[in-house]
Design a protein around this motif. Structure first.
Motif, PDB file in Angstrom:
ATOM      1  N   SER A   1       0.828  -1.217   0.000  1.00  0.00           N
ATOM      2  CA  SER A   1       0.000   0.000   0.000  1.00  0.00           C
ATOM      3  C   SER A   1       0.861   1.265   0.000  1.00  0.00           C
ATOM      4  N   ALA A   2       2.117   1.162   0.464  1.00  0.00           N
ATOM      5  CA  ALA A   2       3.011   2.317   0.512  1.00  0.00           C
ATOM      6  C   ALA A   2       4.068   2.285  -0.592  1.00  0.00           C
ATOM      7  N   PHE A   3       4.405   1.099  -1.081  1.00  0.00           N
ATOM      8  CA  PHE A   3       5.469   0.919  -2.066  1.00  0.00           C
ATOM      9  C   PHE A   3       4.958  -0.068  -3.107  1.00  0.00           C
ATOM     10  N   ASP A   4       4.225   0.468  -4.076  1.00  0.00           N
ATOM     11  CA  ASP A   4       3.516  -0.338  -5.065  1.00  0.00           C
ATOM     12  C   ASP A   4       4.479  -0.911  -6.117  1.00  0.00           C
ATOM     13  N   ILE A   5       3.995  -1.795  -6.951  1.00  0.00           N
ATOM     14  CA  ILE A   5       4.771  -2.345  -8.054  1.00  0.00           C
ATOM     15  C   ILE A   5       5.224  -1.190  -8.942  1.00  0.00           C
ATOM     16  N   GLY A   6       6.508  -1.155  -9.250  1.00  0.00           N
ATOM     17  CA  GLY A   6       7.086  -0.074 -10.041  1.00  0.00           C
ATOM     18  C   GLY A   6       7.652   1.066  -9.223  1.00  0.00           C
ATOM     19  N   ALA A   7       7.402   1.045  -7.911  1.00  0.00           N
ATOM     20  CA  ALA A   7       7.955   2.091  -7.043  1.00  0.00           C
ATOM     21  C   ALA A   7       9.466   1.932  -6.969  1.00  0.00           C
ATOM     22  N   VAL A   8      10.149   3.052  -6.770  1.00  0.00           N
ATOM     23  CA  VAL A   8      11.603   3.049  -6.670  1.00  0.00           C
ATOM     24  C   VAL A   8      12.017   4.054  -5.603  1.00  0.00           C
ATOM     25  N   ALA A   9      13.053   3.707  -4.831  1.00  0.00           N
ATOM     26  CA  ALA A   9      13.524   4.614  -3.774  1.00  0.00           C
ATOM     27  C   ALA A   9      15.021   4.434  -3.568  1.00  0.00           C
ATOM     28  N   ARG A  10      15.644   5.528  -3.165  1.00  0.00           N
ATOM     29  CA  ARG A  10      17.031   5.474  -2.697  1.00  0.00           C
ATOM     30  C   ARG A  10      16.978   5.333  -1.187  1.00  0.00           C
ATOM     31  N   THR A  11      17.822   4.477  -0.662  1.00  0.00           N
ATOM     32  CA  THR A  11      17.845   4.257   0.777  1.00  0.00           C
ATOM     33  C   THR A  11      19.218   3.731   1.165  1.00  0.00           C
ATOM     34  N   SER A  12      19.336   3.270   2.387  1.00  0.00           N
ATOM     35  CA  SER A  12      20.565   2.597   2.811  1.00  0.00           C
ATOM     36  C   SER A  12      20.177   1.308   3.523  1.00  0.00           C
ATOM     37  N   MET A  13      21.017   0.324   3.364  1.00  0.00           N
ATOM     38  CA  MET A  13      20.870  -0.953   4.049  1.00  0.00           C
ATOM     39  C   MET A  13      22.224  -1.300   4.626  1.00  0.00           C
ATOM     40  N   GLU A  14      22.279  -1.444   5.938  1.00  0.00           N
ATOM     41  CA  GLU A  14      23.540  -1.756   6.622  1.00  0.00           C
ATOM     42  C   GLU A  14      24.640  -0.756   6.212  1.00  0.00           C
ATOM     43  N   HIS A  15      24.298   0.512   6.192  1.00  0.00           N
ATOM     44  CA  HIS A  15      25.219   1.620   5.902  1.00  0.00           C
ATOM     45  C   HIS A  15      25.695   1.661   4.456  1.00  0.00           C
TER      46      HIS A  15
ATOM     47  N   THR B   1      13.633  -1.225  -6.089  1.00  0.00           N
ATOM     48  CA  THR B   1      12.416  -1.113  -6.878  1.00  0.00           C
ATOM     49  C   THR B   1      11.621  -2.408  -6.749  1.00  0.00           C
ATOM     50  N   ARG B   2      10.314  -2.258  -6.725  1.00  0.00           N
ATOM     51  CA  ARG B   2       9.438  -3.429  -6.594  1.00  0.00           C
ATOM     52  C   ARG B   2       9.073  -3.918  -7.991  1.00  0.00           C
ATOM     53  N   ILE B   3       9.341  -5.206  -8.237  1.00  0.00           N
ATOM     54  CA  ILE B   3       9.062  -5.839  -9.525  1.00  0.00           C
ATOM     55  C   ILE B   3       7.668  -6.477  -9.516  1.00  0.00           C
ATOM     56  N   THR B   4       7.377  -7.256  -8.493  1.00  0.00           N
ATOM     57  CA  THR B   4       6.050  -7.854  -8.290  1.00  0.00           C
ATOM     58  C   THR B   4       5.720  -7.684  -6.807  1.00  0.00           C
ATOM     59  N   GLU B   5       4.638  -8.262  -6.372  1.00  0.00           N
ATOM     60  CA  GLU B   5       4.250  -8.102  -4.974  1.00  0.00           C
ATOM     61  C   GLU B   5       5.314  -8.626  -4.014  1.00  0.00           C
TER      62      GLU B   5
END
Length: 190
Positions: free
Chosen positions: A138-152, A158-162
């Motif tokens: 509901s917050a990050f739908d298919i096709g959504a893309v974001a820059r973030t960090s994981m473990e620094h 990006t979400r490809i499917t559910e």
């Protein structure tokens, strides 16, 4: 005189692993091209040149190049073009430079990023341990893309499917990124 031949190798050796409820695979057959818009451009000309359906909003993506590519809107004036199954990104980039001349500035990013596909029923559980982005559908739908960090480490997600995501991180820290993902997956499956 000795002749040398350079061969392109996947950053993680073509890594592919199936865990209990999560699969994790390196994607090494794509090209990544950064597109920067000149001042005052809104992206419409880029979308037309790449045969995309619409100008995606920042944080969204859309298919392009007759389904062989994905255009991800990273910022108001920046896109990241992901083209699947490319044997020669250098030649493709030259073609794109001609197609986008005067419309966008292109930079080949293919060997800057390592790409990993993660998927399966426990993917969200594994990612929520290391990813601060709300990945609920509901917050990050298919096709959504974001820059973030994981473990620094800097990551584009990006979400490809559910239940499937593609993760991009710097190739220089590919081993550390893989280790962070494996550890998170192992912590939910043991």
């Amino acid at each position: 005189m000795v002749e040398y031949t350079l061969q392109l190798e996947p950053f993680l050796g073509g890594y592919a692993q199936q865990f209990e409820h999560v699969s994790l695979n390196e994607v090494d057959t794509m090209a990544l091209i950064s597109l920067a818009l000149p001042n005052g451009q809104d992206g419409t000309a880029v979308v037309q040149a790449l045969e995309a359906s619409d100008v995606p909003n920042v944080g969204a993506s859309c298919p392009c190049l007759n389904g062989s590519g994905t255009l991800m809107r990273m910022a108001q004036d920046q896109f990241l073009l992901c083209v699947e199954d490319v044997a020669n990104s250098f030649e493709m980039n030259k073609d794109l430079e001609q197609k986008l001349a005067g419309i966008a500035y292109t930079t080949d990013q293919t060997h800057v990023w390592v790409a990993l596909d993660i998927g399966g029923p426990a993917t969200l559980t594994a990612l929520e341990r290391i990813c601060p982005v709300d990945l609920d559908i509901s917050a990050f739908d298919i096709g959504a893309v974001a820059r973030t960090s994981m473990e620094h480490l800097g990551v584009i997600i990006t979400r490809i499917t559910e239940t499937n995501f593609r993760l991009f991180s710097a190739s220089s820290s590919a081993g550390s990124f893989l280790h962070a993902l494996e550890t998170s997956i192992e912590n939910i499956t043991t």
